[in-house]
Design an enzyme around this catalytic site. Structure first.
Site, PDB file in Angstrom:
ATOM      1  CB  ALA A 407      58.713  30.802  36.434  1.00  0.00           C
ATOM      2  CG  ASP A 434      47.875  33.029  33.517  1.00  0.00           C
ATOM      3  OD1 ASP A 434      47.860  34.613  33.373  1.00  0.00           O
ATOM      4  OD2 ASP A 434      49.360  32.969  34.075  1.00  0.00           O
ATOM      5  CG  ASP A 436      48.872  37.678  33.952  1.00  0.00           C
ATOM      6  OD1 ASP A 436      47.756  38.223  34.304  1.00  0.00           O
ATOM      7  OD2 ASP A 436      48.924  37.095  34.941  1.00  0.00           O
ATOM      8  CB  VAL A 482      40.358  30.106  39.190  1.00  0.00           C
ATOM      9  CG1 VAL A 482      39.275  28.737  39.766  1.00  0.00           C
ATOM     10  CG2 VAL A 482      40.327  29.281  37.906  1.00  0.00           C
ATOM     11  CG  ASN A 507      47.243  35.986  44.030  1.00  0.00           C
ATOM     12  OD1 ASN A 507      46.671  35.892  44.587  1.00  0.00           O
ATOM     13  ND2 ASN A 507      47.483  36.106  42.635  1.00  0.00           N
ATOM     14  CB  CYS A 562      49.798  58.631  58.994  1.00  0.00           C
ATOM     15  SG  CYS A 562      50.830  57.309  59.986  1.00  0.00           S
TER      16      CYS A 562
END
Length: 890
Positions: A407, A434, A436, A482, A507, A562
Site C-alpha cells: 500500500a 518485493d 509478494d 532484502v 514487519n 499451555c
C-alpha cells in the site's frame, strides 16, 4: 468543533470512522456481504464488524473539479455512487499533479472529467461513477445537490464555497460539506457536517477487554484487574461485564466507572449482589458523542485550527490568512499571482495585511524571495514552482532503493512518478523489490493494482503502472527479499551508488535489517507505517539523526503454549489453536509426507529397510498418513467425526481428569477459570469405526504392526504413485471459496463453546487468523505524502532542524510533527568521539596479521585496542587462553 479547519477526515474526533460507517458496504455489491469481504477485509477491520452492519444506506457523493488531486477519487470509491464534476480541459500542468491524466489526454484536449472517469470507475466495480460538466457558479440553482449526502469542492472560488456550504448546512438532514484547496505548498480542508453530528466512535480504538481478579461487595463495589494489568479507563467512561461467576447480576450490564488506581475502579453499589467467585471480563463501552459545526462564513474570521507542529503554533493562522489573501486576489483579478512576479507578490502581501486586520487574532505577514526558476512548459512546472529548478534536477538524478511495493509502496511510487524522481534521461533510477504476489484484499488500498493483476508480482506490476503515469521514469523491479541471504545482490557496492533508501514494509525485523544496511553504508532512510487511522513517518539522515535501530519497541506478547493447548481464556486463543490445527493437518504433515517419498523410491524399499532395522523411526508418521488416507467422501466424513471426538470430547475429559474444576493455584485462584463442559452436551456414537484402509495403530509400542500394515497395503495395490503424493494447502484468507476460514471459524467456535467463551463471527475470525492489519487508503496516502516531503529535504541537503517525524491519528484527529532525534556521540577522549555513522578504515595487505591490524589502529587514530571482536565473536581478548597466539594470524 475545535478543529473545523483541518486535514481531510479530521473534522471531529472519530469523524473518519463515522464517515466509514456511512459507506454502504451492502449496497456496494449486489451479492451478500461475504461475497465482497475478501477485498475489503482490511478496510472493514478499521470500522469493525459491529459498525459494518450499519453500512446499509445509499451514500452519494459529488466532487467538483479534479485538479486538487485524485486522492479524493481513490479514497471515496468505496461508496455507492460518486459524481465527478469538472468543466476544465487537461493541461500539461495536470501531468505533474493528477496521476489519472495521461499525455494523450493533454494532446487531445480532453475534459479532465472525461479523462479520469474510466480510471476512477475501475478502482471499484461496485461503485457507480458518473460525470457532470454543467457550469457551477454563483447563478446555479443548488437544489440538484439535495440528492447527495456529501459534497466535496476543490479549486472553487471562496464566495461559491461559502454559498454551497450554507445551502448544505441548511438542509434537513444537512448535506456533509468538505472544501479543499491547494496553492503550491499551502493547503486547507474545511469540514461542515451540520449542527448536530453524532460520532459513534470518538476514538477509533478497538474496545479494550480485560480479565477480572476480584469484585468487592460494597458501596461502591471495586473491580480489580487480573495480573496487575492497567485498565486504561477514565472516570465517566462505561464498561460492560460478562462471564462472571458468582456475582452474575453484573453479566450483561453496563456501569459507569470511577477510576481508583491504574489497576482498579469503582462501579457503584454491589452490596445486594451475590459474592464474586471467579472469572469475568469487562469491556469498554463506547458512547456516542455529538459535535456541532459552524458554517464557513462563521469560521473565516475566527477559525478553529488543527495545529500539527507545536514548535510553530502561529503557522496555522498564518496559512489561513495567506490562503484568504489568495482567495481575495483571485476574486479581484480572476487569476492567481504569477510565479516569480514581484508586483503580484507585493499585491498579495497587501491583501494579507488587510485580511489580518479583520481577524480576531492578528498575524504578521512577511515576503521572501525564492528561486523558482523558469517554467519550461513540461509536467514538472507545478513542482518547479514550489521547490525551484535546481532541486527538481536533483530529484531527476536521484538513485532510490525502495523495499516493498504494498500500500505505502504504491503511493510512494505514484508520488515519485509525479515528482520525476529517477528519470532515465538524467541517469536516475528507482530500484524496487518485493517478493509478494497481488492478493484480492490488496485492491481496496493498493491502487496501482486491478483485478486482472491478482497473483502477479507486486513489484513488476507497480513498476508498469508507474510508467503509465510517467513514461520518463527508470524503474528496475526485483522479486527478492532484502535479507542476509541476498547480501550478494544488495551488497555494499549496490548501496554505494544510492542516494536514498525508502522502506514500505509491514514487519519490524525487515525494517531493522534494511536500517542496519543503510547505516553501514551511510545512506538516508525514510520509513513509514500505518495501522487503521494511525500513521507515522521516521526520517534517518547520515550524521544528523539516530537510526531506526537506535530504539526498540516492546516485543509483542505471545500466547503461552499451555494456554493454547489447554487453558484458553479469550476467543483469540481458540482462533490461534484452530489456525495451528489447520497448518498441522493441511500444510505441515503433507509437506513431511512429500519430502519422505521424494527421498525414497518406493514403498517396497521402505518396507525392506524397516524389516531389516526392526524400527519405524523416521517413517512411522508417514506410514500412518498413508494408511489413513481417505479414498472416498464417506471416508473423509468418518475421519472428521473421529477428529471431532478427539479434540472436543476426549481432550476435555482428559483435562478435567488431570485438573478438576476445583483445582486451585498457590495464590488460591482457580486453575481453570472457564468451564470445560462441552462433553456434557455432545453425544457421540462410539460404534463408528474407521474404514478398513484407515485402520492404523497410533501407539509407538505397536510400531511392528505398522510394518505388517504397510505390507498389506502394498499387497492390496493400495500404494500407487498417486498416493505417495499429497497437496499441501497454504493458508489463504482472501479466497472465500477454499474453505480455509470456514474450517478455522468452525473449529474455533467449537473450542470456544467447550470453554464457555463467546464465539467470534466469521469476519472477526478472518481478521485474527489472517493477522489482518487494519488499513485504509487515506492513512496510506497521508504517510506517503509526508515521506515525499522529507525526500525533497534529503535531496536539498537540508539542516537537522528542518527534518520532521510525524505521528497522526485521523480518527481523533491529531497530527504531531516533531524534530528527529539527534545522533548520539560516544566520547573516547577529548579529541576523539564516534557515532553510529562513523567509519574508521584500515587498509591492510595479504599478509596483514591481527597484530598488524591493532598497530595500524594505534598509528592511524592514536588508540591502542584492548580487545577485538566481530559481531558476537571474540577475536582477541588478552585474558582468554590461547588468544595471544592469534596475534600472528592473518
Amino acid at each position: 468543533h475545535p478543529e473545523q479547519w483541518a486535514a481531510i477526515y479530521a473534522a471531529a474526533p472519530g469523524e473518519q470512522c463515522t464517515h466509514l460507517q456511512s459507506l454502504p458496504v451492502r449496497d456496494l455489491n449486489p451479492q451478500p456481504l461475504g461475497y465482497k469481504s475478501d477485498s475489503l477485509s482490511q478496510w472493514m477491520s478499521v470500522t469493525q464488524s459491529t459498525e459494518t452492519q450499519r453500512l446499509n444506506s445509499p451514500f452519494n457523493l459529488i466532487i467538483h473539479n479534479l485538479i486538487i488531486n485524485p486522492f479524493i477519487h481513490e479514497n471515496y470509491c468505496i461508496m455507492t455512487a460518486v459524481t465527478l464534476h469538472d468543466c476544465k480541459r487537461c493541461e500539461v500542468w495536470d501531468l505533474g499533479t493528477n496521476f489519472f491524466i495521461r499525455e494523450e489526454d493533454v494532446h487531445s484536449q480532453k475534459k479532465r472529467v472525461e479523462a479520469v472517469h474510466s480510471r476512477v470507475a475501475e478502482l471499484n466495480p461496485y461503485v457507480q461513477v458518473s460525470v457532470a460538466s454543467d457550469v457551477l457558479d454563483e447563478n446555479t440553482d443548488l437544489s440538484f445537490l439535495k440528492r447527495y449526502q456529501c459534497v466535496v469542492l476543490t479549486e472553487t472560488k471562496l464566495s461559491l464555497q461559502k454559498r454551497i456550504d450554507y445551502f448544505c448546512h441548511s438542509q434537513q438532514p444537512p448535506i456533509k460539506f468538505i472544501g479543499c484547496d491547494v496553492f503550491g505548498i499551502c493547503s486547507r480542508v474545511f469540514c461542515d457536517f451540520g449542527e448536530v453530528f453524532e460520532v459513534s466512535d470518538p476514538t477509533g480504538e478497538e474496545p479494550k477487554e480485560l480479565f477480572i481478579q476480584n469484585i468487592s461487595q460494597g458501596n461502591p463495589g471495586v473491580v480489580t484487574c487480573m495480573d496487575s494489568r492497567t485498565h486504561g479507563l477514565q472516570t465517566g467512561q462505561s464498561v460492560c461485564f460478562k462471564e462472571i461467576n458468582g456475582m452474575s447480576e453484573l453479566n450483561g450490564t453496563t456501569h459507569q466507572v470511577t477510576v481508583l488506581s491504574p489497576y482498579s475502579f469503582a462501579i457503584g453499589d454491589t452490596l445486594s449482589f451475590q459474592p464474586y467467585a471467579h472469572a469475568g471480563i469487562f469491556r469498554l463501552v463506547k458512547m456516542p458523542k455529538i459535535f456541532s459545526f459552524e458554517t464557513m462564513e462563521q469560521q473565516l474570521s475566527d477559525p478553529r485550527l488543527l495545529t500539527p507542529d507545536f514548535s510553530k503554533p502561529e503557522a496555522p493562522l498564518q496559512l489561513h490568512t495567506i490562503m484568504l489573501a489568495l482567495d481575495a486576489f483571485l476574486e479581484q483579478h480572476a487569476r492567481l499571482p504569477n510565479i516569480g512576479c514581484l508586483q503580484d507578490a507585493e499585491l498579495l502581501l497587501k491583501f494579507t495585511e488587510e485580511i489580518s486586520r479583520t481577524l480576531k487574532n492578528k498575524v504578521e505577514a512577511h515576503c521572501f524571495n525564492v528561486d523558482f526558476g523558469v517554467c519550461r512548459g513540461d509536467r514538472y512546472d507545478a513542482l518547479r514552482a514550489c521547490i525551484g529548478e535546481s532541486l527538481c534536477l536533483k530529484l531527476h538524478k536521484f538513485q532510490v532503493f525502495m523495499v516493498g511495493c504494498g500500500a505505502i509502496g504504491c503511493e510512494m511510487l505514484k508520488n515519485m512518478a509525479l515528482m520525476g524522481v529517477g528519470l532515465s534521461r538524467c541517469s536516475g533510477e528507482i530500484c524496487i523489490t518485493d517478493p509478494d504476489l497481488i492478493e484480492k484484499s490488496n485492491l481496496n488500498r493498493q491502487f496501482l493494482f486491478r483485478p486482472q493483476h491478482i497473483r502477479k508480482p507486486k513489484s513488476t506490476t507497480a513498476a508498469a503502472a508507474s510508467l503509465e503515469i510517467n513514461p520518463e521514469l527508470q524503474i528496475d523491479a526485483h522479486l527478492n527479499k532484502v535479507c542476509p541471504a541476498t547480501e550478494d545482490m544488495y551488497s555494499d557496492a549496490f548501496f554505494s551508488r544510492l542516494n536514498l533508501v525508502v522502506t514500505a514494509l509491514d514487519n519490524v525485523e525487515a525494517r531493522r535489517y534494511v536500517d542496519s544496511r543503510s547505516v553501514s553504508n551511510q545512506k538516508a532512510l525514510l520509513d513509514s507505517g500505518t495501522m487503521g487511522t494511525k500513521g507515522h513517518t521516521e526520517i534517518t539522515v547520515p550524521y544528523l539523526t539516530e537510526s531506526y535501530n537506535s530504539h526498540r519497541d516492546p516485543p509483542e506478547e505471545e500466547i503461552p503454549f499451555c494456554t493454547l493447548k489447554s487453558f484458553p481464556a479469550v476467543i483469540e486463543h481458540t482462533i490461534q489453536w484452530a489456525r495451528d490445527k489447520f497448518e498441522s493437518a493441511f500444510s505441515h504433515k503433507p509437506s513431511i509426507y512429500n519430502m519422505f517419498w521424494q527421498s525414497h523410491s518406493s514403498a517396497q524399499e521402505v518396507l525392506q529397510v524397516r524389516i531389516i532395522l526392526h524400527t519405524m523411526e523416521g517413517s512411522f508418521q508417514v506410514i500412518k498418513l498413508l494408511s489413513q488416507r481417505p479414498t472416498q467422501w464417506n471416508h473423509c466424513l468418518a475421519l472428521a467425526r473421529l477428529k471431532f471426538d478427539k479434540y472436543f470430547k476426549k481432550k476435555a475429559l482428559q483435562l478435567l481428569h488431570s485438573f478438576p474444576l476445583d483445582t486451585r493455584l498457590k495464590d488460591g485462584s482457580l486453575k481453570i477459570t472457564k468451564c470445560v463442559y462441552f462433553y456434557q452436551h455432545i453425544e457421540t456414537d462410539e460404534t463408528v469405526k474407521k474404514p478398513d484402509q484407515l485402520k492404523m495403530t497410533v501407539s509407538s509400542e505397536e510400531e511392528r504392526q505398522a510394518i505388517s500394515q504397510l505390507q498389506e497395503a502394498i499387497n492390496s495395490s493400495f500404494v500407487t504413485p498417486e498416493r505417495l503424493r499429497m497437496t499441501s494447502l497454504f493458508f489463504e484468507k482472501d479466497d472465500d471459496s477454499n474453505g480455509h476460514i470456514d474450517f478455522i471459524a468452525s473449529a474455533s467456535a467449537l473450542r470456544a463453546h467447550m470453554y464457555a467463551i463467546e464465539a467470534a463471527d466469521r469476519l472477526q475470525t478472518k481478521r485474527i487468523a489472517g493477522k489482518i492489519i487494519p488499513a485504509i487508503a487515506t492513512s496510506t496516502a497521508a504517510v506517503a505524502g509526508l515521506v515525499s516531503l522529507e525526500l525533497i529535504k534529503v535531496a536539498g541537503s537540508y539542516g537537522f532542524e528542518l527534518f520532521k517525524n510525524c505521528f497522526f491519528n485521523l480518527a481523533i484527529p491529531v497530527m504531531v510533527l516533531t524534530e528527529t532525534a539527534p545522533v548520539k556521540r560516544t566520547q573516547i577522549r577529548d579529541d576523539i568521539s564516534f557515532s553510529i555513522w562513523d567509519r574508521w578504515t584500515i587498509f591492510g595487505h595479504e599478509d596483514f596479521t591481527l597484530s598488524d591490524f591493532m598497530n595500524a589502529v594505534k598509528e592511524e587514530y592514536g588508540i591502542e585496542p584492548t580487545m577485538v571482536v566481530h559481531g558476537v565473536k571474540m577475536l582477541y581478548v588478552p585474558v582468554m587462553p590461547g588468544h595471544n597466539k592469534r596475534l600472528k594470524l592473518t
